[in-house]
Design a protein around this motif. Structure first.
Motif, PDB file in Angstrom:
ATOM      1  N   LYS A  73     -76.384  45.083  17.685  1.00 27.69           N
ATOM      2  CA  LYS A  73     -76.981  45.740  18.852  1.00 27.69           C
ATOM      3  C   LYS A  73     -76.304  47.093  19.021  1.00 27.69           C
ATOM      4  CE  LYS A  73     -77.985  41.508  21.353  1.00 27.69           C
ATOM      5  NZ  LYS A  73     -77.706  40.689  22.526  1.00 27.69           N
ATOM      6  N   GLN A  87     -81.124  43.027  12.337  1.00 25.42           N
ATOM      7  CA  GLN A  87     -80.585  41.783  11.793  1.00 25.42           C
ATOM      8  C   GLN A  87     -80.761  41.794  10.279  1.00 25.42           C
ATOM      9  OE1 GLN A  87     -82.976  38.829  13.795  1.00 25.42           O
ATOM     10  NE2 GLN A  87     -84.140  38.443  11.925  1.00 25.42           N
ATOM     11  N   ILE A  93     -81.872  47.282  17.660  1.00 27.07           N
ATOM     12  CA  ILE A  93     -81.418  45.931  17.316  1.00 27.07           C
ATOM     13  C   ILE A  93     -81.763  45.731  15.846  1.00 27.07           C
ATOM     14  CG2 ILE A  93     -81.712  43.457  17.728  1.00 27.07           C
ATOM     15  CD1 ILE A  93     -82.616  44.179  20.587  1.00 27.07           C
ATOM     16  N   TYR A 130     -76.332  39.998  13.330  1.00 28.87           N
ATOM     17  CA  TYR A 130     -77.156  40.600  14.371  1.00 28.87           C
ATOM     18  C   TYR A 130     -76.380  41.769  14.968  1.00 28.87           C
ATOM     19  CZ  TYR A 130     -79.414  36.123  13.787  1.00 28.87           C
ATOM     20  OH  TYR A 130     -80.032  35.030  13.238  1.00 28.87           O
ATOM     21  N   SER A 167     -72.282  46.149  19.293  1.00 25.13           N
ATOM     22  CA  SER A 167     -71.922  44.744  19.103  1.00 25.13           C
ATOM     23  C   SER A 167     -72.528  44.205  17.813  1.00 25.13           C
ATOM     24  CB  SER A 167     -72.428  43.927  20.292  1.00 25.13           C
ATOM     25  OG  SER A 167     -72.138  42.567  20.126  1.00 25.13           O
TER      26      SER A 167
END
Length: 186
Positions: free
Chosen positions: A153, A160, A158, A151, A129
């Motif tokens: 995922k 950013q 994770i 951002y 995502s």
């Protein structure tokens, strides 16, 4: 004068005043249209459409709560659009959604704004995502770009960063600056 004569005069006087007001309103509406307010050539609610390429393969699927198309500029505005993107191999790999969208057929670019989410269709995809506030995707090259915070995922990570350049055909993406990430082993 009799009551009947006064009634007739009052009736025609009222009819004249109402006619006069209607003409003033019509003149105001014509003036607004002349000042350049463009009206859409067609509108659709609960839109669902599929676009094919020259070889007959599905190129994209779009659904939206509301759509307005302006033929003079060949621009279409969407409310709550959802795009399924079919890169070169013909299988849907990405679903793009947002609060607002705009398709410019002249440049073959889609601009999505507010709560933009790009989800992988395949649950085995490492990147699952991506979210941002605005992105532009060139449907000819399948290149997506953004100048906003992005951002990402994925499976066990994770990330950013500020700005994005993504090639949806080759499945390569680059965050342009201020990149931070967290890796979580399984």
């Amino acid at each position: 004068m009799s009551r009947v004569s006064l009634g007739i005069i009052a009736f025609f006087g009222l009819a004249f005043i109402l006619y006069w007001q209607a003409q003033i309103k019509r003149s105001e509406m014509d003036a607004v249209q002349i000042r350049g307010i463009e009206r859409p050539d067609f509108v659709a609610d609960n839109l669902r459409t599929t676009e094919f390429n020259q070889l007959g393969f599905v190129e994209s699927r779009v659904s939206a709560e509301h759509m307005e198309h302006y033929a003079s500029s060949d621009i279409t505005h969407f409310t709550k659009p959802i795009y399924l993107i079919f890169p070169e191999n013909g299988k849907a790999q990405w679903q793009l959604s947002a609060d607002r969208g705009q398709l410019n057929k002249n440049t073959s670019k889609v601009t999505l704004e507010n709560n933009v989410i790009i989800d992988a269709i395949d649950i085995e995809e490492p990147l699952q995502s991506l979210s941002t506030q605005a992105i532009t995707v060139d449907l000819t090259t399948m290149i997506g770009t953004s100048q906003e915070m992005v951002y990402i995922k994925g499976k066990g990570f994770i990330i950013q960063g500020l700005g994005l350049h993504a090639d949806l055909n080759s499945q390569k993406l680059s965050l342009l600056s201020q990149v931070e990430g967290t890796y979580e082993p399984h």
